[in-house]
Each structure stands twice: as structure tokens, then as C-alpha cells.
Design an enzyme around this catalytic site. Structure first.
Site, PDB file in Angstrom:
ATOM      1  N   ASN A  33       0.305  -1.451   0.014  1.00 55.26           N
ATOM      2  CA  ASN A  33       0.342  -0.145  -0.003  1.00 55.26           C
ATOM      3  C   ASN A  33       0.952   1.572   0.709  1.00 55.26           C
ATOM      4  OD1 ASN A  33      -2.294   1.724  -0.194  1.00 55.26           O
ATOM      5  ND2 ASN A  33      -1.886   1.318   2.771  1.00 55.26           N
ATOM      6  N   TRP A  34       0.709   1.988  -0.990  1.00 56.93           N
ATOM      7  CA  TRP A  34       1.434   2.452  -1.513  1.00 56.93           C
ATOM      8  C   TRP A  34       1.506   4.428  -0.709  1.00 56.93           C
ATOM      9  CZ3 TRP A  34       4.151   2.411  -7.303  1.00 56.93           C
ATOM     10  CH2 TRP A  34       4.433   1.304  -7.218  1.00 56.93           C
ATOM     11  N   LYS A  35      -0.113   3.997  -0.534  1.00 56.83           N
ATOM     12  CA  LYS A  35      -0.448   5.557   0.185  1.00 56.83           C
ATOM     13  C   LYS A  35      -0.439   6.491  -0.408  1.00 56.83           C
ATOM     14  CE  LYS A  35       0.537   3.494   4.678  1.00 56.83           C
ATOM     15  NZ  LYS A  35       0.154   3.294   5.981  1.00 56.83           N
TER      16      LYS A  35
ATOM     17  N   HIS B 152      -9.572   1.865   5.060  1.00 56.43           N
ATOM     18  CA  HIS B 152      -8.252   1.998   6.183  1.00 56.43           C
ATOM     19  C   HIS B 152      -8.199   3.217   7.087  1.00 56.43           C
ATOM     20  CE1 HIS B 152      -3.861   3.577   6.390  1.00 56.43           C
ATOM     21  NE2 HIS B 152      -3.997   1.691   5.374  1.00 56.43           N
TER      22      HIS B 152
ATOM     23  N   GLU C  63      -5.907  -4.822  10.943  1.00 58.14           N
ATOM     24  CA  GLU C  63      -5.254  -3.223  10.782  1.00 58.14           C
ATOM     25  C   GLU C  63      -5.918  -3.055  12.009  1.00 58.14           C
ATOM     26  OE1 GLU C  63      -3.106  -2.907   7.478  1.00 58.14           O
ATOM     27  OE2 GLU C  63      -4.144  -1.596   7.628  1.00 58.14           O
TER      28      GLU C  63
ATOM     29  N   SER D 267       2.017  -2.393  10.799  1.00 52.44           N
ATOM     30  CA  SER D 267       3.971  -1.892  11.215  1.00 52.44           C
ATOM     31  C   SER D 267       4.494  -3.417  10.802  1.00 52.44           C
ATOM     32  CB  SER D 267       4.182  -1.269  12.625  1.00 52.44           C
ATOM     33  OG  SER D 267       3.612  -0.047  12.451  1.00 52.44           O
TER      34      SER D 267
ATOM     35  N   GLY E  27       2.555  -1.196   4.783  1.00 53.85           N
ATOM     36  CA  GLY E  27       2.121   0.193   4.022  1.00 53.85           C
ATOM     37  C   GLY E  27       3.706   1.182   3.902  1.00 53.85           C
TER      38      GLY E  27
HETATM   39  C1  PEP Z   1      -0.849   0.002   5.595  1.00 52.28           C
HETATM   40  O1  PEP Z   1      -1.311   0.947   4.824  1.00 52.28           O
HETATM   41  O2  PEP Z   1      -2.116   0.121   5.266  1.00 52.28           O
HETATM   42  C2  PEP Z   1      -0.800  -0.009   6.764  1.00 52.28           C
HETATM   43  C3  PEP Z   1      -0.328  -1.042   7.549  1.00 52.28           C
HETATM   44  O3  PEP Z   1       1.006   0.297   7.005  1.00 52.28           O
HETATM   45  P1  PEP Z   1       2.339   0.501   7.719  1.00 52.28           P
HETATM   46  O4  PEP Z   1       2.669  -0.888   7.254  1.00 52.28           O
HETATM   47  O5  PEP Z   1       2.932   1.641   7.344  1.00 52.28           O
HETATM   48  O6  PEP Z   1       1.642   0.533   9.199  1.00 52.28           O
END
Ligand code: PEP
Length: 243
Positions: A7-9, A88, A160, A199, A219
């Protein structure tokens, strides 16, 4: 085969950097990488990297109309997206709620888009029965009027918890809680794939590798190919490959 969603956001800034990111991803046995780039890159990336499965980070629940700035499930499907992330935590921080997510799930399922539905407690809850109550509440709202059995192959549930997303920096979820989450869904006869996000780093993924998970949602670390490749290589070499 494990699914690893990158997930590149709201990254990167340029198309050439998006291409570079993918070119630096390595291919690993038993790992299928799915990517949610910003929508502006979706079509061009899809045309260039034909073997990768692309999706969107969000949709609006209406099909079309006067919704400035929004994109519908049908629009992203028409350009080749195969899936969409719904609910999300970063969308919820911007004011979206579970009722809206429910409508988005219904609109995506109607046209056979795979929905990756994020679910998890906002703040850390240590008491297990309170935690299960919170999961139940979210599950009921998110999947109101959704036939979970009929749509089992079109739904992926991503555990999540908001507090564990790297953006908020409060650490990752203890392994046993992820295990309880999986059991909680299976006891409710939910047969969809379950992935974990919150994370995931190369330093902590080993905590989750022997759990009956179908993959991970990654992410921040998906923007650093060296770390992302290391995560995928640890998944490849983990002993249990399918459950
Ligand atoms: C996400 O964007 O769904 C995510 C899990 O982010 P991160 O891995 O940065 O916590």
C-alpha cells in the site's frame, strides 16, 4: 501462496519513481505481490507491469454523479484494478465511518471487485472479551447485508488495528492477539482470506510467520524495496506456506 499487498499511500511523487519501485521489487516463490498505487498511476502501471495485480486504496460507494474528487468501483474496475482497500484507518481519520465502508463493500462486490476490508480496534484494548466485542461490533457494521459465505472469495479481511499502523507509531500487535483474531473469525464461520497489517517490518515479521494467515498488508516498508524484498524473502522461506 501468500498475498503481500504493497500500500503505497500518497507516494511516490512521479510516475518514473513508481516504475523504479516496482523494478526494484524482486520475485519470490510462493509470494504474490499486489500493489495499491495512487490512482493517477494505476492505468499506466497496469499497462506496463502486466503480471502484477493492481488495486485502489479507496473508492466512493456511488457509481457515478456529483461527487467531486471521488472515483467509483466501476471506474477503477474499468481500468483494470482487481481489488480495493476499504475502511483503511487513514480514511477513518479523515472522517469516514463503518456505515460508509459498508456501502463501499457492497458497491465493489456487486461488480466482482475483491474487497480488502480493514478491521481493528482504534486504541489498544488489553482485555480479550472487550477486544472481541469491538471486533464483533465492527464486523456487524462493515458486513451488514453482505453474504459472507457467498462472497467468501471476493473478501479479504485485513486485521489492522489503528494504533499499530506505523503512521501513529505505537508499535505492532502481539502475535497472540493476531492469533485470537484469526480464531475469532473462523469461529464465526468466516472463510475468507485473512491478512495482517500494522507496522510489518523486516524486524518483526517473524512473529507472525507461523500463524494461519494468508498474507500481509504493508505500508511504509513497501516504499523501501530493500526492506520489502527482505520481508518477502522471509515469507518465502518460512516453513508453513499454506493453511
Ligand atoms: C497500511 O497502510 O495499511 C499499513 C499497514 O501501514 P504500515 O505498514 O506503514 O503500518
Amino acid at each position: 501462496m501468500k498475498i503481500v499487498i504493497a500500500n503505497w499511500k500518497m507516494n511516490p511523487l512521479k510516475f518514473s519513481d513508481a516504475e523504479k519501485l516496482i523494478n526494484n521489487y524482486q520475485i519470490f516463490k510462493n509470494v504474490k505481490v499486489w500493489i495499491t498505487p495512487p490512482n493517477i498511476f494505476l492505468l499506466s502501471l497496469k499497462n506496463k507491469f502486466k503480471k502484477i495485480i493492481f488495486g485502489a486504496q479507496n473508492i466512493h460507494f456511488e457509481e457515478k454523479g456529483a461527487y467531486t474528487g471521488e472515483i467509483s468501483a466501476k471506474m477503477i474496475k474499468n481500468i483494470g484494478a482487481r481489488f480495493v482497500i476499504i475502511n483503511h484507518s487513514e480514511r477513518r481519520k479523515m472522517g469516514e465511518n463503518l456505515e460508509m465502508a459498508n456501502k463501499k463493500i457492497i458497491s465493489a462486490l456487486e461488480i466482482n471487485l475483491i474487497t480488502v476490508v480493514c478491521l481493528g480496534e482504534e486504541k489498544r484494548i488489553k482485555n480479550l472479551s472487550q477486544l472481541k466485542n469491538e471486533w464483533s461490533k465492527q464486523l456487524n457494521l462493515l458486513f451488514k447485508e453482505v453474504n459472507l459465505i457467498k462472497n467468501k472469495n471476493r473478501i479479504i479481511i485485513a486485521y489492522e488495528p489503528t494504533w499499530a499502523i506505523s503512521t501513529y507509531g505505537q508499535g505492532s500487535v502481539p502475535r497472540e492477539i493476531v492469533y485470537y483474531f484469526i480464531n475469532f473469525l473462523r469461529e464465526k464461520n468466516i472463510q475468507s482470506k485473512i491478512i495482517y497489517g500494522g507496522s510489518v517490518f523486516k524486524e518483526n515479521i517473524e512473529n507472525y510467520l507461523d500463524l494461519p494467515l494468508d498474507g500481509f498488508l504493508i505500508g511504509s516498508q513497501s516504499l523501501i524495496p530493500k526492506n520489502f524484498n527482505r520481508i518477502c524473502s522471509l515469507i518465502t522461506s518460512s516453513k508453513k506456506q499454506s493453511f
